[in-house]
Design a protein around this motif. Structure first.
Motif, PDB file in Angstrom:
ATOM      1  N   ASN A  60       7.848  -7.727   3.637  1.00 52.54           N
ATOM      2  CA  ASN A  60       8.012  -6.488   2.860  1.00 52.54           C
ATOM      3  C   ASN A  60       6.744  -6.037   2.143  1.00 52.54           C
ATOM      4  N   TYR A  61       5.593  -6.630   2.475  1.00 54.44           N
ATOM      5  CA  TYR A  61       4.354  -6.187   1.828  1.00 54.44           C
ATOM      6  C   TYR A  61       4.108  -4.698   2.073  1.00 54.44           C
ATOM      7  N   GLN A  62       4.500  -4.211   3.235  1.00 54.04           N
ATOM      8  CA  GLN A  62       4.242  -2.810   3.577  1.00 54.04           C
ATOM      9  C   GLN A  62       4.933  -1.832   2.632  1.00 54.04           C
ATOM     10  N   GLN A  63       5.947  -2.320   1.905  1.00 52.48           N
ATOM     11  CA  GLN A  63       6.656  -1.424   0.986  1.00 52.48           C
ATOM     12  C   GLN A  63       5.965  -1.319  -0.373  1.00 52.48           C
ATOM     13  N   VAL A  64       4.943  -2.138  -0.606  1.00 47.35           N
ATOM     14  CA  VAL A  64       4.274  -2.141  -1.910  1.00 47.35           C
ATOM     15  C   VAL A  64       3.391  -0.898  -2.052  1.00 47.35           C
ATOM     16  N   ILE A  65       3.663  -0.111  -3.085  1.00 48.46           N
ATOM     17  CA  ILE A  65       2.871   1.091  -3.333  1.00 48.46           C
ATOM     18  C   ILE A  65       1.892   0.908  -4.494  1.00 48.46           C
ATOM     19  N   SER A  66       2.105  -0.144  -5.287  1.00 50.76           N
ATOM     20  CA  SER A  66       1.235  -0.365  -6.442  1.00 50.76           C
ATOM     21  C   SER A  66       1.093  -1.858  -6.708  1.00 50.76           C
ATOM     22  N   LEU A  67      -0.144  -2.276  -6.957  1.00 49.99           N
ATOM     23  CA  LEU A  67      -0.441  -3.671  -7.277  1.00 49.99           C
ATOM     24  C   LEU A  67      -1.208  -3.721  -8.590  1.00 49.99           C
ATOM     25  N   GLY A  68      -0.644  -4.394  -9.570  1.00 50.26           N
ATOM     26  CA  GLY A  68      -1.314  -4.571 -10.855  1.00 50.26           C
ATOM     27  C   GLY A  68      -1.691  -6.032 -11.046  1.00 50.26           C
ATOM     28  N   ILE A  69      -2.905  -6.270 -11.481  1.00 50.43           N
ATOM     29  CA  ILE A  69      -3.398  -7.636 -11.673  1.00 50.43           C
ATOM     30  C   ILE A  69      -3.771  -7.825 -13.142  1.00 50.43           C
TER      31      ILE A  69
END
Length: 203
Positions: A60-69
């Motif tokens: 399901n990585y393809q569904q990620v629209i935002s990544l916060g670190i």
């Protein structure tokens, strides 16, 4: 040992150094009534690059629209930010130019260096600022003054020591910071959390 992300279940992903951050940010997200962000740990600063390189392999990585670190500044916010940027670059992900900025799309990427993107410190410093008016902190500081006068030494990480002493003063004294956040011990309405709230709301 490589850091392997777990299965993704939401369109926005927030990652922190360890499980403490997972509990803390889950609690703050709940307070903000934000339900589309999943929180994971990358298991320490040195494991971030491995985590990010493995991220595209996760279901399901393809569904990620935002990544916060998120990451503690420790001794230097600049060095911490540069380290995160290097990990992003090695994984072929968008690289922001400063803490709090959003870069790229699909996913957009943002970095928050704690406590404020500028100063040295860590998550505990944000929490200490939030409880600065709590009279218990004076008792905590008196305790460490006594320790210093009696033994001639001080903890090598005063922020962690002070927050843990404050936590030990609560009705349930054995909770760690993340657990305390979940239990509602922290005053989420404090201005000290405004930067964190803005970061989460922008994901």
């Amino acid at each position: 040992m490589p850091s392997i992300p777990t299965q993704i279940s939401k369109p926005k992903l927030l990652i922190g150094e360890g499980f403490e951050e997972v509990l803390f940010f889950d609690a703050l997200l709940s307070h903000l009534q934000i339900t589309d962000v999943q929180v994971q740990e990358y298991k320490g600063k040195q494991a971030l690059a491995s985590y990010l390189r493995n991220l595209p392999k996760v279901s399901n990585y393809q569904q990620v629209i935002s990544l916060g670190i998120t990451r503690d500044a420790d001794d230097s916010a600049t060095s911490a930010f540069q380290s995160v940027c290097a990990s992003l670059k090695s994984a072929g992900l968008p690289v922001p130019t400063k803490s709090g900025e959003i870069a790229g799309t699909s996913p957009q990427v943002s970095i928050l260096i704690l406590p404020d993107g500028k100063n040295s410190g860590m998550l505990e410093d944000v929490c200490l600022a939030a409880i600065e008016t709590d009279p218990i902190l004076q008792c905590v500081d008196n305790y460490f003054d006594c320790i210093s006068k009696t033994t001639g030494r001080q903890p090598n990480n005063m922020a962690k020591a002070r927050i843990r002493a404050w936590l030990s003063s609560q009705i349930e004294p054995d909770k760690r910071l993340g657990e305390a956040a979940k239990a509602g011990y922290l005053p989420w309405d404090s201005h000290a959390f405004n930067g964190l709230k803005s970061f989460l709301q922008a994901l």
